[in-house]
Design an enzyme around this catalytic site. Structure first.
Site, PDB file in Angstrom:
ATOM      1  N   LYS A   5      27.180  32.012 -10.693  1.00 19.37           N
ATOM      2  CA  LYS A   5      26.132  31.186 -10.080  1.00 19.37           C
ATOM      3  C   LYS A   5      26.114  31.356  -8.561  1.00 19.37           C
ATOM      4  O   LYS A   5      25.065  31.564  -7.972  1.00 19.37           O
ATOM      5  CB  LYS A   5      26.350  29.685 -10.398  1.00 19.37           C
ATOM      6  CG  LYS A   5      26.383  29.337 -11.858  1.00 19.37           C
ATOM      7  CD  LYS A   5      26.405  27.831 -12.075  1.00 19.37           C
ATOM      8  CE  LYS A   5      27.639  27.137 -11.522  1.00 19.37           C
ATOM      9  NZ  LYS A   5      28.895  27.433 -12.248  1.00 19.37           N
ATOM     10  N   ARG A  52      38.381  23.123 -17.047  1.00 16.34           N
ATOM     11  CA  ARG A  52      37.038  23.090 -16.431  1.00 16.34           C
ATOM     12  C   ARG A  52      35.981  23.565 -17.424  1.00 16.34           C
ATOM     13  O   ARG A  52      34.864  23.054 -17.436  1.00 16.34           O
ATOM     14  CB  ARG A  52      37.015  23.961 -15.165  1.00 16.34           C
ATOM     15  CG  ARG A  52      37.753  23.303 -14.001  1.00 16.34           C
ATOM     16  CD  ARG A  52      38.091  24.295 -12.921  1.00 16.34           C
ATOM     17  NE  ARG A  52      36.923  24.759 -12.199  1.00 16.34           N
ATOM     18  CZ  ARG A  52      36.886  25.894 -11.502  1.00 16.34           C
ATOM     19  NH1 ARG A  52      37.934  26.682 -11.458  1.00 16.34           N
ATOM     20  NH2 ARG A  52      35.798  26.230 -10.859  1.00 16.34           N
ATOM     21  N   ARG A  77      25.508  18.394 -12.904  1.00 12.49           N
ATOM     22  CA  ARG A  77      26.547  18.734 -13.876  1.00 12.49           C
ATOM     23  C   ARG A  77      26.624  17.710 -14.995  1.00 12.49           C
ATOM     24  O   ARG A  77      27.426  17.880 -15.913  1.00 12.49           O
ATOM     25  CB  ARG A  77      27.897  18.790 -13.164  1.00 12.49           C
ATOM     26  CG  ARG A  77      28.367  20.209 -12.829  1.00 12.49           C
ATOM     27  CD  ARG A  77      29.631  20.051 -12.042  1.00 12.49           C
ATOM     28  NE  ARG A  77      30.550  21.123 -12.118  1.00 12.49           N
ATOM     29  CZ  ARG A  77      30.720  22.050 -11.166  1.00 12.49           C
ATOM     30  NH1 ARG A  77      29.930  22.064 -10.127  1.00 12.49           N
ATOM     31  NH2 ARG A  77      31.669  22.948 -11.285  1.00 12.49           N
ATOM     32  N   ARG A 107      40.213  35.602  -9.418  1.00 10.61           N
ATOM     33  CA  ARG A 107      39.364  35.370  -8.237  1.00 10.61           C
ATOM     34  C   ARG A 107      40.223  34.947  -7.040  1.00 10.61           C
ATOM     35  O   ARG A 107      41.171  34.191  -7.180  1.00 10.61           O
ATOM     36  CB  ARG A 107      38.360  34.256  -8.557  1.00 10.61           C
ATOM     37  CG  ARG A 107      37.489  33.871  -7.378  1.00 10.61           C
ATOM     38  CD  ARG A 107      36.281  33.093  -7.799  1.00 10.61           C
ATOM     39  NE  ARG A 107      36.548  31.701  -8.118  1.00 10.61           N
ATOM     40  CZ  ARG A 107      35.606  30.820  -8.432  1.00 10.61           C
ATOM     41  NH1 ARG A 107      34.343  31.208  -8.489  1.00 10.61           N
ATOM     42  NH2 ARG A 107      35.912  29.578  -8.706  1.00 10.61           N
ATOM     43  N   ARG A 166      42.051  29.551  -5.304  1.00 15.03           N
ATOM     44  CA  ARG A 166      41.675  28.130  -5.335  1.00 15.03           C
ATOM     45  C   ARG A 166      42.624  27.393  -6.270  1.00 15.03           C
ATOM     46  O   ARG A 166      42.954  27.906  -7.333  1.00 15.03           O
ATOM     47  CB  ARG A 166      40.227  27.994  -5.845  1.00 15.03           C
ATOM     48  CG  ARG A 166      39.195  28.071  -4.737  1.00 15.03           C
ATOM     49  CD  ARG A 166      37.793  28.132  -5.252  1.00 15.03           C
ATOM     50  NE  ARG A 166      37.467  27.156  -6.286  1.00 15.03           N
ATOM     51  CZ  ARG A 166      36.239  26.966  -6.775  1.00 15.03           C
ATOM     52  NH1 ARG A 166      35.245  27.680  -6.311  1.00 15.03           N
ATOM     53  NH2 ARG A 166      36.000  26.087  -7.711  1.00 15.03           N
TER      54      ARG A 166
HETATM   55  P1  AMP Z   1      32.546  24.401  -8.199  1.00 15.63           P
HETATM   56  O1  AMP Z   1      32.897  25.154  -6.961  1.00 15.63           O
HETATM   57  O2  AMP Z   1      31.061  24.242  -8.391  1.00 15.63           O
HETATM   58  O3  AMP Z   1      33.229  24.956  -9.427  1.00 15.63           O
HETATM   59  O4  AMP Z   1      33.099  22.907  -8.006  1.00 15.63           O
HETATM   60  C1  AMP Z   1      34.482  22.676  -7.805  1.00 15.63           C
HETATM   61  C2  AMP Z   1      34.801  21.242  -8.199  1.00 15.63           C
HETATM   62  O5  AMP Z   1      34.055  20.334  -7.371  1.00 15.63           O
HETATM   63  C3  AMP Z   1      34.446  20.851  -9.627  1.00 15.63           C
HETATM   64  O6  AMP Z   1      35.445  21.229 -10.560  1.00 15.63           O
HETATM   65  C4  AMP Z   1      34.329  19.332  -9.484  1.00 15.63           C
HETATM   66  O7  AMP Z   1      35.597  18.724  -9.379  1.00 15.63           O
HETATM   67  C5  AMP Z   1      33.654  19.185  -8.118  1.00 15.63           C
HETATM   68  N1  AMP Z   1      32.172  19.213  -8.254  1.00 15.63           N
HETATM   69  C6  AMP Z   1      31.321  20.167  -7.779  1.00 15.63           C
HETATM   70  N2  AMP Z   1      30.050  19.883  -8.085  1.00 15.63           N
HETATM   71  C7  AMP Z   1      30.090  18.733  -8.791  1.00 15.63           C
HETATM   72  C8  AMP Z   1      29.096  17.924  -9.424  1.00 15.63           C
HETATM   73  N3  AMP Z   1      27.798  18.255  -9.396  1.00 15.63           N
HETATM   74  N4  AMP Z   1      29.508  16.794 -10.070  1.00 15.63           N
HETATM   75  C9  AMP Z   1      30.796  16.436 -10.102  1.00 15.63           C
HETATM   76  N5  AMP Z   1      31.785  17.148  -9.553  1.00 15.63           N
HETATM   77  C10 AMP Z   1      31.444  18.296  -8.895  1.00 15.63           C
END
Ligand code: AMP
Length: 221
Positions: free
Chosen positions: A13, A173, A88, A127, A162
């Site tokens: 994404k 996740r 989400r 990654r 990360r």
């Molecule tokens: P990402 O980089 O998009 O994978 O986001 C990393 C982490 O940030 C996720 O595993 C969640 O803990 C938090 N996070 C990011 N976007 C959201 C969202 N829209 N709703 C809730 N938690 C989020």
């Protein structure tokens, strides 16, 4: 143009959103990046969010909806945006519809990147990212330089894994995605906005497919 990306974490994404952001000159808005910035700055929100993010859980809807509502008010988002990692949950999608309705806007289309679980585990555990400029590397097909200096920003020792990219957390996740985010495909399909893309192809092929489908979509709408 208002777009949303759906897909497992690691489905591409961010990479594709960044490409579209340049192509159409509209901002890529990643709630994950906004939250990681808050963590790095150790703001009260960041300190609270870090624990949740490290476990691979979702930050409360109210918090992320508030962040998005503020972000969408900024000038650069007026001509369009690409949401990467938001919404989400169904609640977040409903809140987004409300926010957009209030400003007389609507989502053009939702791009769902389809990638198998086994491929996601391989991609995410290999990654690496620069904590400073966010450049992404992959130990298998795009390894970071051996001298440890980020070619994106020149930072030394800034390329890291990360904390939520370890195998155990990646699996969790994906489960969170299946339970809470995947139902959004039905939500947007019912609105006639869902476009599914094979995200297992090369970055270039996925990119071409997205551009092709977006053109079809724009012509139809
Ligand atoms: P990402 O980089 O998009 O994978 O986001 C990393 C982490 O940030 C996720 O595993 C969640 O803990 C938090 N996070 C990011 N976007 C959201 C969202 N829209 N709703 C809730 N938690 C989020």
């Amino acid at each position: 143009m208002e777009l949303i990306f759906l897909g497992y974490p690691g489905s591409g994404k961010g990479t594709q959103a960044s490409f579209l952001s340049e192509k159409y000159d509209i901002p890529q808005i990643s709630t994950g990046d906004i939250l990681r910035d808050a963590v790095a700055k150790q703001t009260p929100l960041g300190l609270e969010a870090k624990k949740i993010m490290d476990r691979g859980e979702l930050v409360p809807d109210k918090v992320v909806v508030g962040l998005i509502e503020e972000r969408l008010k900024q000038d650069d988002a007026k001509k369009g945006f690409i949401l990467d990692g938001f919404p989400r949950t169904t609640r977040q999608a409903q809140e987004l519809d409300r926010i957009l309705l209030n400003s007389n806007r609507r989502i053009l289309c939702v791009l769902s990147l389809e990638v198998s679980r086994s491929r996601i585990i391989k991609r995410l555990t290999s990654r690496r990212v620069c904590s400073q400029c966010k450049k992404v590397f992959n130990l298998i097909f795009d390894p970071p330089p051996e001298n440890g200096i980020c070619p994106g920003c020149g930072g030394e020792g800034t390329i890291i894994q990360r904390p939520d990219d370890t195998e155990e957390t990646v699996i969790h996740r994906m489960e969170v995605y299946e339970a809470q985010t995947r139902p959004l495909k039905g939500y947007y399909d019912a609105q006639g906005k869902l476009v599914s893309i094979d995200g297992s192809l090369s970055i270039q092929k996925v990119r071409d497919e997205i551009v092709r489908k977006l053109a079809e979509f724009k012509a139809d709408s």
